[in-house]
Every structure is written in structure tokens, then in C-alpha cells.
Design an enzyme around this catalytic site. Structure first.
Site, PDB file in Angstrom:
ATOM      1  N   ARG A 139       1.762  14.310  12.279  1.00 20.33           N
ATOM      2  CA  ARG A 139       2.636  14.055  11.147  1.00 20.33           C
ATOM      3  C   ARG A 139       2.543  15.279  10.234  1.00 20.33           C
ATOM      4  NH1 ARG A 139       1.487   7.969   9.158  1.00 20.33           N
ATOM      5  NH2 ARG A 139      -0.692   8.466   9.534  1.00 20.33           N
ATOM      6  N   CYS A 195      -4.940   8.670   9.880  1.00 23.65           N
ATOM      7  CA  CYS A 195      -4.678   7.963  11.139  1.00 23.65           C
ATOM      8  C   CYS A 195      -4.594   8.909  12.332  1.00 23.65           C
ATOM      9  CB  CYS A 195      -3.366   7.194  11.042  1.00 23.65           C
ATOM     10  SG  CYS A 195      -3.549   5.572  10.339  1.00 23.65           S
ATOM     11  N   LEU A 200       7.557  20.010   6.438  1.00 19.47           N
ATOM     12  CA  LEU A 200       8.778  19.677   5.698  1.00 19.47           C
ATOM     13  C   LEU A 200       8.518  19.682   4.194  1.00 19.47           C
ATOM     14  CD1 LEU A 200      10.251  16.833   7.939  1.00 19.47           C
ATOM     15  CD2 LEU A 200      10.909  19.234   7.883  1.00 19.47           C
ATOM     16  N   ARG A 239      -8.246  -0.440   5.436  1.00 17.44           N
ATOM     17  CA  ARG A 239      -7.422   0.570   4.776  1.00 17.44           C
ATOM     18  C   ARG A 239      -6.113  -0.019   4.276  1.00 17.44           C
ATOM     19  NH1 ARG A 239      -5.458   4.306   8.342  1.00 17.44           N
ATOM     20  NH2 ARG A 239      -4.390   5.082   6.510  1.00 17.44           N
ATOM     21  N   LEU A 297       9.271   7.235  16.742  1.00 18.09           N
ATOM     22  CA  LEU A 297       8.814   7.978  15.569  1.00 18.09           C
ATOM     23  C   LEU A 297       7.473   8.674  15.750  1.00 18.09           C
ATOM     24  CD1 LEU A 297       9.975   5.546  12.752  1.00 18.09           C
ATOM     25  CD2 LEU A 297      11.179   7.481  13.744  1.00 18.09           C
ATOM     26  N   ASP A 347       5.662   0.628  11.848  1.00 18.16           N
ATOM     27  CA  ASP A 347       4.421  -0.042  11.440  1.00 18.16           C
ATOM     28  C   ASP A 347       4.353  -1.501  11.891  1.00 18.16           C
ATOM     29  OD1 ASP A 347       3.300   2.158  10.302  1.00 18.16           O
ATOM     30  OD2 ASP A 347       3.611   1.563   8.226  1.00 18.16           O
ATOM     31  N   LYS A 373       0.838  -1.212   0.000  1.00 20.02           N
ATOM     32  CA  LYS A 373       0.000   0.000   0.000  1.00 20.02           C
ATOM     33  C   LYS A 373       0.868   1.255   0.000  1.00 20.02           C
ATOM     34  CE  LYS A 373      -1.766   1.586   3.926  1.00 20.02           C
ATOM     35  NZ  LYS A 373      -1.740   3.044   4.217  1.00 20.02           N
ATOM     36  N   ASN A 374       1.914   1.254   0.806  1.00 19.61           N
ATOM     37  CA  ASN A 374       2.738   2.450   0.946  1.00 19.61           C
ATOM     38  C   ASN A 374       3.649   2.693  -0.256  1.00 19.61           C
ATOM     39  OD1 ASN A 374       1.584   3.036   3.391  1.00 19.61           O
ATOM     40  ND2 ASN A 374       3.219   2.125   4.617  1.00 19.61           N
ATOM     41  N   ILE A 412       3.013  18.482   7.720  1.00 22.30           N
ATOM     42  CA  ILE A 412       3.531  18.534   6.354  1.00 22.30           C
ATOM     43  C   ILE A 412       4.435  19.739   6.150  1.00 22.30           C
ATOM     44  CG2 ILE A 412       1.570  17.265   5.425  1.00 22.30           C
ATOM     45  CD1 ILE A 412       0.531  20.035   4.385  1.00 22.30           C
ATOM     46  N   ARG A 448      -4.253  10.540   4.931  1.00 21.42           N
ATOM     47  CA  ARG A 448      -3.123  11.471   4.938  1.00 21.42           C
ATOM     48  C   ARG A 448      -2.312  11.403   3.646  1.00 21.42           C
ATOM     49  NH1 ARG A 448      -2.080  14.091   9.371  1.00 21.42           N
ATOM     50  NH2 ARG A 448      -0.098  14.701   8.470  1.00 21.42           N
TER      51      ARG A 448
END
Length: 422
Positions: free
Chosen positions: A122, A117, A126, A400, A330, A308, A22-23, A124, A93
Site C-alpha cells: 500500500r 498490516c 500517491l 487493533r 484491491l 475489508d 476506526k477508519n 504512499i 500504517r
């Protein structure tokens, strides 16, 4: 709404085929915004997040044609909008991945600030600061990132303050169509990031340093790319989850369609816990342990131990001898599954970003609620080891990111059913 009903303490056996990542598939779908041709993508997982991003591209004017559950053709040549609206972006996201490609191609876009999530902040920032260094003007208006680059994005030197996977992917895609050379430092090295670079390189974008934390990307100055057929890499997190299903039931199972190199941080930890791991080119087998040892985990960016997989190993640690520790470096909100595991008889103690898991206690079945994608899989794993019948609710989180989870576990011999809430 559905839930999973799981009766635990069954031995598992057999093989399970791992789906595409998925990622990796999500940024690849966003990458089609840079193409001048129809792009064929195979080995996409049949999960909710993929459908969400495909719908976002459709809303922009793309043609997304599913050939089957795991193959899609995407044609972005007919795009007539550069606004990614809230109703889609709020669901996931990863929708922010369209920001870099849209801005690089059209010189303007509006993208809703993302949802998704609930595992912590997290931000954005950056992504946005990197795009500003490339000449973009960015404002936040009414919940949208409004970006413009009237003269196109310009190559720049960008140092990421911390490793960011989606940030790296976004800026790599933006740099591919920028004018001149972009030098990226402290880039994420995840396999999913590497695949994006390899696809761009094959399409004619000169990229130096692929697979390292420093990239030099020679942009095409808005010239769109001829992108060849793409085969999404296997999902290392899904693979790790099934290895943990074998481990928590102390069963021998084999996962196929995997890249064992991508799994090294996971399989090394399983070996430390007493399991034997056998690998060949695209298969990995876990062999039961004589004794399941406790472990110490510190989550890190790739090639370190993946955040994860933290929740799944917490579940596994419940059946280990002794005290295991997990240091979550993280995300600050990623222990939400602990309260649900406690309902099943777990003994877990939290101290900030540290968790101590006192293993060897009897696990009992319970009704539990999923809180995020990976936490959901931890509850499923714990239920596989518990005495009695558990029910895992709110499994839309699982949908998901896991393709046909209950069917794959059934094939391995688990007593699991997907049922409708009354």
C-alpha cells in the site's frame, strides 16, 4: 498474549451496539493538527490503533486527554516537534495521516515510512507526488519521509492515478491550509473521507463536491481552524462483521448505532444469499434464511463491496449451498486466512486474485492463527459455525480494530472466552 476460545454451533440472538469507525477516527485525530482550539471527539472506538495515533500526537507535544473509553479531548496548540518517529509509526500504517497536516501547518516534517498490516503493498507514492505538486520538496532519508514547503503548500490540480482512501484524506487535510484552490480528481468517496470534508467545511474551509470523486478545496493559507465537537460515524465494517455472525449461525440479531446507507453493499449481498434485512433510522436486523445461497463478490472502492468485508464473507460462504467466488481487486495479499480456514475443513481454491469457495462442507474446530485484522474476524466467524471448540491465536490483530469483540459476541449468546496463552 491472548487467544479466543470458541465453541461453535450456538444460535445467536439480541442486539449489539456498533462502535465508532476506526477508519474515520484515525484521520479525525490527525485532523486536530489543523486546529487552533482543543477538539472534543466522541464515539471513538476503544481499540489499539486509536491509542497508537493518540500517543504519536502526544509525542509531538499535543495534549490528549481521555474523558472515557470513547471520548477524547485533543489540544495540538503546544506541538513542539514535527518528527513522527519509527517506534510509533511502525505499528500502524495510518500514522502516515499526520504527514499532510504537519507539512501544511509547519512547512516541514519528518515522518517514518509506515508499517502495519501484512495484506500487500500500500505504497504512499500517491501521497508524496500530490504534495510535490503542491510545492513540497520531499526526500526519503534513513527510512523517513523528509518534507518541506518553505513558502507553504500551494493549491494545485491533482489527479489520483488510482483511488486511495488515506491518500485522499492526507491531501484534503493538506489542502485545507494551503494557499489557494486545490482541485482533486478521482478522490475516494468512502464515508470516512466524506466526514473529514464535512468537519473541515463546518470549520470554515470552503469545499465543493463533498461526497463526489471531484473536490475543490479553498485553502486558508496556514490559518488554523476552529474545529467544533466531533461525533465519529459508526463502523460499517464492524457492523458488517456482526451481520455475518448472525448469518453464519443463521440467527436473528439486531445491530444498533449504525447508518444503514453505509451498509448497502453488504446488506444487498446478504439478501442475495437468502437473508432478510430490516432497517430503520439507526438499526439493522438480519433474519435467518430458509436456504443460504452461494454468492459472487468483487471487491471495489466505496460504494462497491468493501475489501475489508471480503474475509468475513469468505467464512460465510463456507456454510452456503454451492460454489461462491471472490475476486479481490484491491490488495494482492489478502487471502492469507485461507490456509487457516482449510485447517477447519474448508474447501477453498485460489487462482491469483480469485477464490472459489465450495460451501456446505462440515466445519470442524481447530487451532488457528490470525494474520491480519479482517482475517482474524473471518476465523472467529468460522469458529462460530464449526463443530467443537476452536482457539484463535494472535488476536492482537483483532484488538487493533474491534472493540470488546468477545464481550459483544457473548451478549449475543456465543460461547466465547478471551484467555491468556500459557
Amino acid at each position: 498474549m491472548y487467544y479466543l476460545q470458541i465453541t461453535g454451533q450456538n444460535k445467536l440472538s439480541g442486539e449489539v451496539k456498533i462502535s465508532g469507525a476506526k477508519n474515520a477516527a484515525l484521520p479525525i485525530i490527525a485532523l486536530t493538527l489543523l486546529a487552533k482550539n482543543k477538539v472534543n471527539i466522541k464515539n471513538i472506538p476503544n481499540v489499539a490503533d486509536i491509542k497508537t495515533l493518540a500517543q504519536l500526537l502526544t509525542n509531538l507535544g499535543s495534549n490528549c486527554e481521555y474523558k472515557n473509553d470513547n471520548e477524547i479531548n485533543i489540544d495540538t496548540t503546544g506541538i513542539n516537534s514535527t518528527t513522527a518517529t519509527y517506534d510509533i509509526v511502525r505499528k500502524m500504517r495510518a500514522s502516515i495521516l499526520v504527514l499532510g497536516p504537519l507539512l501544511a501547518r509547519f512547512g516541514k516534517c519528518e515522518v517514518s515510512l509506515p508499517g502495519g498490516c501484512a495484506i500487500g503493498q500500500r505504497p504512499i507514492d500517491l501521497h508524496l507526488s500530490a504534495l510535490e505538486k503542491m510545492g513540497a520538496e520531499i526526500q526519503i532519508k534513513q527510512g523517513y519521509v523528509v518534507a518541506s514547503a518553505k513558502n507553504g503548500l500551494q493549491g494545485a490540480k491533482i489527479v489520483f492515478d488510482k483511488v486511495t482512501v488515506t491518500g485522499s484524506e492526507n491531501i484534503i487535510m493538506a489542502a485545507a491550509l494551503a494557499n489557494g484552490k486545490t482541485h482533486l480528481i478521482n478522490v475516494a468517496k468512502e464515508p470516512e473521507v466524506v466526514q473529514i470534508c464535512e468537519i473541515l467545511s463546518k470549520a470554515g474551509v470552503k469545499i465543493e463536491g463533498i461526497g463526489t470523486d471531484e473536490l475543490i478545496i479553498h485553502g486558508t493559507n496556514k490559518e488554523l481552524l476552529d474545529i467544533d465537537k466531533i461525533n465519529v460515524i459508526p463502523d460499517r465494517i464492524e457492523a458488517g462483521t456482526y451481520l455475518c455472525a448472525g448469518a453464519i449461525t443463521n440467527s436473528q440479531i439486531t445491530i444498533t448505532n449504525v447508518n444503514p446507507k453505509h451498509l448497502e453493499a453488504i446488506t444487498t449481498k446478504l439478501e442475495q444469499m437468502g437473508f432478510k434485512i430490516q432497517t430503520n433510522e439507526n438499526k439493522t436486523t438480519i433474519i435467518p434464511a430458509d436456504k443460504i445461497n452461494s454468492c459472487e463478490i468483487v471487491t471495489r472502492e466505496y460504494p462497491g463491496f468493501p475489501t475489508d468485508m471480503q474475509a468475513q464473507f469468505m467464512a460465510l460462504s463456507l456454510v452456503a449451498d454451492g460454489v461462491s467466488t471472490i475476486d479481490e481487486r484491491l490488495f494482492e495479499n489478502r487471502f492469507m486466512h485461507v490456509s487457516e480456514l482449510l485447517r477447519m475443513g474448508a474447501d477453498i481454491r485460489l487462482n491469483g486474485h480469485m477464490a472459489s469457495i465450495y460451501g456446505g462442507k462440515k466445519l470442524n474446530a481447530a487451532d488457528v492463527m490470525a494474520t491480519d485484522l479482517r482475517a482474524s474476524s473471518a476465523l472467529v466467524l468460522a469458529a462460530l459455525a464449526a463443530e467443537g471448540t476452536s482457539r484463535v491465536h494472535r488476536i492482537y490483530h483483532l484488538d487493533r480494530g474491534y472493540e470488546n469483540l468477545h464481550e459483544k459476541l457473548q451478549m449475543l449468546g456465543a460461547n466465547i472466552q478471551r484467555l491468556k496463552e500459557e
